[in-house]
Design a protein around this motif. Structure first.
Motif, mmCIF file in Angstrom:
data_model
loop_
_atom_site.group_PDB
_atom_site.id
_atom_site.type_symbol
_atom_site.label_atom_id
_atom_site.label_comp_id
_atom_site.label_asym_id
_atom_site.label_seq_id
_atom_site.Cartn_x
_atom_site.Cartn_y
_atom_site.Cartn_z
ATOM 1 N N LYS A 1 -6.561 2.339 -4.177
ATOM 2 C CA LYS A 1 -6.797 1.103 -4.923
ATOM 3 C C LYS A 1 -6.239 -0.061 -4.098
ATOM 4 O O LYS A 1 -5.090 -0.449 -4.252
ATOM 5 C CB LYS A 1 -6.124 1.171 -6.292
ATOM 6 C CG LYS A 1 -6.754 2.167 -7.252
ATOM 7 C CD LYS A 1 -6.091 2.077 -8.617
ATOM 8 C CE LYS A 1 -6.755 3.010 -9.633
ATOM 9 N NZ LYS A 1 -6.563 4.431 -9.269
ATOM 10 N N VAL A 2 -7.064 -0.589 -3.226
ATOM 11 C CA VAL A 2 -6.714 -1.783 -2.459
ATOM 12 C C VAL A 2 -7.786 -2.820 -2.712
ATOM 13 O O VAL A 2 -8.945 -2.485 -2.979
ATOM 14 C CB VAL A 2 -6.587 -1.483 -0.947
ATOM 15 C CG1 VAL A 2 -5.435 -0.541 -0.675
ATOM 16 C CG2 VAL A 2 -7.878 -0.923 -0.392
ATOM 17 N N ASP B 1 -10.888 -1.196 7.788
ATOM 18 C CA ASP B 1 -9.586 -1.640 7.287
ATOM 19 C C ASP B 1 -8.759 -0.475 6.769
ATOM 20 O O ASP B 1 -7.545 -0.419 6.973
ATOM 21 C CB ASP B 1 -9.773 -2.674 6.174
ATOM 22 C CG ASP B 1 -10.263 -4.015 6.703
ATOM 23 O OD1 ASP B 1 -10.041 -4.293 7.892
ATOM 24 O OD2 ASP B 1 -10.877 -4.771 5.931
ATOM 25 N N LEU B 2 -9.400 0.448 6.075
ATOM 26 C CA LEU B 2 -8.670 1.610 5.574
ATOM 27 C C LEU B 2 -8.121 2.443 6.733
ATOM 28 O O LEU B 2 -7.012 2.990 6.639
ATOM 29 C CB LEU B 2 -9.567 2.455 4.683
ATOM 30 C CG LEU B 2 -9.974 1.821 3.351
ATOM 31 C CD1 LEU B 2 -10.894 2.761 2.577
ATOM 32 C CD2 LEU B 2 -8.742 1.478 2.507
ATOM 33 N N SER C 1 -10.763 -5.559 -2.530
ATOM 34 C CA SER C 1 -12.029 -5.448 -1.810
ATOM 35 C C SER C 1 -12.038 -6.114 -0.427
ATOM 36 O O SER C 1 -12.759 -5.627 0.458
ATOM 37 C CB SER C 1 -13.171 -6.018 -2.670
ATOM 38 O OG SER C 1 -12.897 -7.340 -3.085
ATOM 39 N N LYS D 1 -11.114 -3.223 1.939
ATOM 40 C CA LYS D 1 -11.457 -1.878 1.509
ATOM 41 C C LYS D 1 -12.624 -1.282 2.297
ATOM 42 O O LYS D 1 -13.131 -0.216 1.969
ATOM 43 C CB LYS D 1 -11.772 -1.842 0.015
ATOM 44 C CG LYS D 1 -11.645 -0.438 -0.572
ATOM 45 C CD LYS D 1 -11.705 -0.410 -2.081
ATOM 46 C CE LYS D 1 -11.494 1.018 -2.586
ATOM 47 N NZ LYS D 1 -11.508 1.109 -4.040
ATOM 48 N N ASN D 2 -13.049 -1.924 3.372
ATOM 49 C CA ASN D 2 -14.085 -1.294 4.186
ATOM 50 C C ASN D 2 -13.454 -0.182 5.024
ATOM 51 O O ASN D 2 -12.227 -0.091 5.143
ATOM 52 C CB ASN D 2 -14.784 -2.324 5.073
ATOM 53 C CG ASN D 2 -13.820 -2.972 6.063
ATOM 54 O OD1 ASN D 2 -13.325 -2.322 6.964
ATOM 55 N ND2 ASN D 2 -13.558 -4.268 5.874
ATOM 56 N N SER D 3 -14.253 0.676 5.589
ATOM 57 C CA SER D 3 -13.741 1.852 6.280
ATOM 58 C C SER D 3 -12.853 1.500 7.461
ATOM 59 O O SER D 3 -11.852 2.167 7.740
ATOM 60 C CB SER D 3 -14.894 2.744 6.744
ATOM 61 O OG SER D 3 -15.755 2.027 7.617
ATOM 62 N N SER E 1 -9.552 7.273 -1.429
ATOM 63 C CA SER E 1 -10.079 6.245 -2.343
ATOM 64 C C SER E 1 -8.951 5.370 -2.908
ATOM 65 O O SER E 1 -8.806 5.240 -4.120
ATOM 66 C CB SER E 1 -10.855 6.896 -3.499
ATOM 67 O OG SER E 1 -11.941 7.639 -3.012
ATOM 68 N N VAL F 1 0.855 -1.186 0.000
ATOM 69 C CA VAL F 1 0.000 0.000 0.000
ATOM 70 C C VAL F 1 0.893 1.238 0.000
ATOM 71 O O VAL F 1 1.714 1.422 0.890
ATOM 72 C CB VAL F 1 -0.940 0.020 1.211
ATOM 73 C CG1 VAL F 1 -1.809 1.276 1.191
ATOM 74 C CG2 VAL F 1 -1.820 -1.225 1.235
#
Length: 370
Positions: free
Chosen positions: A132-133, A142-143, A135, A138-140, A130, A121
């Motif tokens: 590019k990781v 995890d981000l 899915s 990619k939920n909030s 936003s 990453v």
């Protein structure tokens, strides 16, 4: 005078006793306060060895240890996902995306491949929003975990750079941190690695080849054995030996870009990863702090080159077939660091590998004062 070390302990690996190299432990809290003695200690470690433990067992570092545990949970869930989901975007760029097992050369020479899969990453990507990781992460929540880890690691590395600048007597634009500004493009990356058991990868896909890192600093977390380093010395480097996982600590080492920026005064760490226990799943987290893409320095071949160019050239060398790697200048994979002596022979068959029980012993060599 050449750096001297204490007599190391050893562990049993591949049927023989292998050194466990000792190293300095730097206190992050003291470094954050720019404690003169701790600043001198970290500079000495980079000048003489190129690596050290960083203790985070204080109020300033415990946040990073908590972030790391959250990231490990994310990694387990991600790497257990179907390959189609993990590889949703593939390798978008050299420092963003998913690399499947076998993308690079392995730890045991020609014809072998690496035994790990990796999710990378980019710090720049996270800053843009936003990202590019894949899915599965990619939920909030995890981000937020990814962002927290990148933020914590970045702060720690900047504190180390600042201390090194002060210790080397650098001022103004010449200070190391001034070529690592957050608002300038760089290849700084958070990399999450999963080394698979040999029963899954086979004996021709194990570990990670001997190399130095592209980065300025690498901040590495792993609770499991497998990392080996080759300490520098006056007649080349001593043999490969293990780095013992140390609770509450990260392992930090100097990469090529900081070595170049220091005028070759700092040592870049020669290291690799081997299957200490070939039956286990091994997880590690590495934050590669890299200089701004347009930072100019002189490499070990005497070329004037930007950090971005060095990154791209060395990344290509990492992913080239071993036949091409053999034709490349040795200064590419090892960053110009010298070494002496052959690597260990091909490992024994997995069925003959002894249990990875740590058995500290003393070598017969004599310790010399530092």
């Amino acid at each position: 005078m050449a750096p001297q070390i204490e007599v190391p302990q050893t562990v049993e690996w591949q049927g023989k006793q292998v050194p466990v190299w000792s190293m300095s432990t730097i206190d992050y809290g003291l470094l954050l306060s720019q404690d003169p003695a701790e600043v001198e200690k970290v500079v000495k470690a980079c000048l003489e060895e190129g690596y050290f433990y960083l203790s985070l067992q204080n109020v300033d570092g415990r946040r990073m240890l908590g972030d790391q545990q959250d990231l490990l949970k994310l990694m387990h869930r991600f790497f257990e996902s179907p390959i189609e989901q993990k590889n949703e975007f593939g390798l978008i760029s050299s420092h963003l995306g998913y690399e499947p097992v076998g993308s690079r050369t392995g730890a045991f020479g020609p014809g072998t491949k690496d035994g790990y899969e990796m999710l990378k990453v980019s710090r720049d990507e996270i800053q843009r929003g936003s990202p590019k990781v894949p899915s599965p992460v990619k939920n909030s929540g995890d981000l937020s975990v990814l962002e927290n880890n990148i933020g914590s690691c970045n702060t720690i590395c900047k504190v180390i750079l600042s201390a090194l600048s002060t210790g080397m007597g650098l001022n103004g634009a010449s200070r190391f941190e001034n070529s690592h500004r957050n608002d300038r493009p760089s290849a700084t990356t958070l990399s999450m690695m999963h080394y698979l058991p040999e029963e899954i990868t086979g004996t021709n896909k194990r570990g990670h080849q001997k190399h130095t890192d592209i980065s300025s600093l690498t901040l590495l977390f792993s609770e499991q054995w497998g990392l080996q380093v080759r300490p520098p010395g006056t007649c080349g480097a001593r043999e490969m030996g293990f780095v013992a996982p140390k609770p509450g600590c990260a392992f930090v080492h100097v990469g090529d870009s900081l070595r170049f920026a220091s005028g070759m005064k700092f040592n870049s760490c020669i290291h690799r990863v081997v299957p200490f226990d070939p039956t286990e799943h091994r997880y590690s987290i590495a934050y590669f702090l890299r200089a701004e893409d347009d930072t100019m320095f002189q490499d070990s071949e005497g070329r004037f080159i930007t950090a971005g160019q060095w990154h791209d050239e060395k990344f290509k060398a990492f992913t080239d077939p071993w036949q091409w790697q053999a034709m490349a200048p040795k200064s590419m994979i090892l960053g110009g660091m010298k070494e002496d002596g052959a690597d260990d022979p091909e490992p024994t068959e997995p069925s003959k590998v002894p249990s990875p029980v740590v058995k500290p012993t003393e070598l017969t060599s004599v310790a010399v004062n530092a």
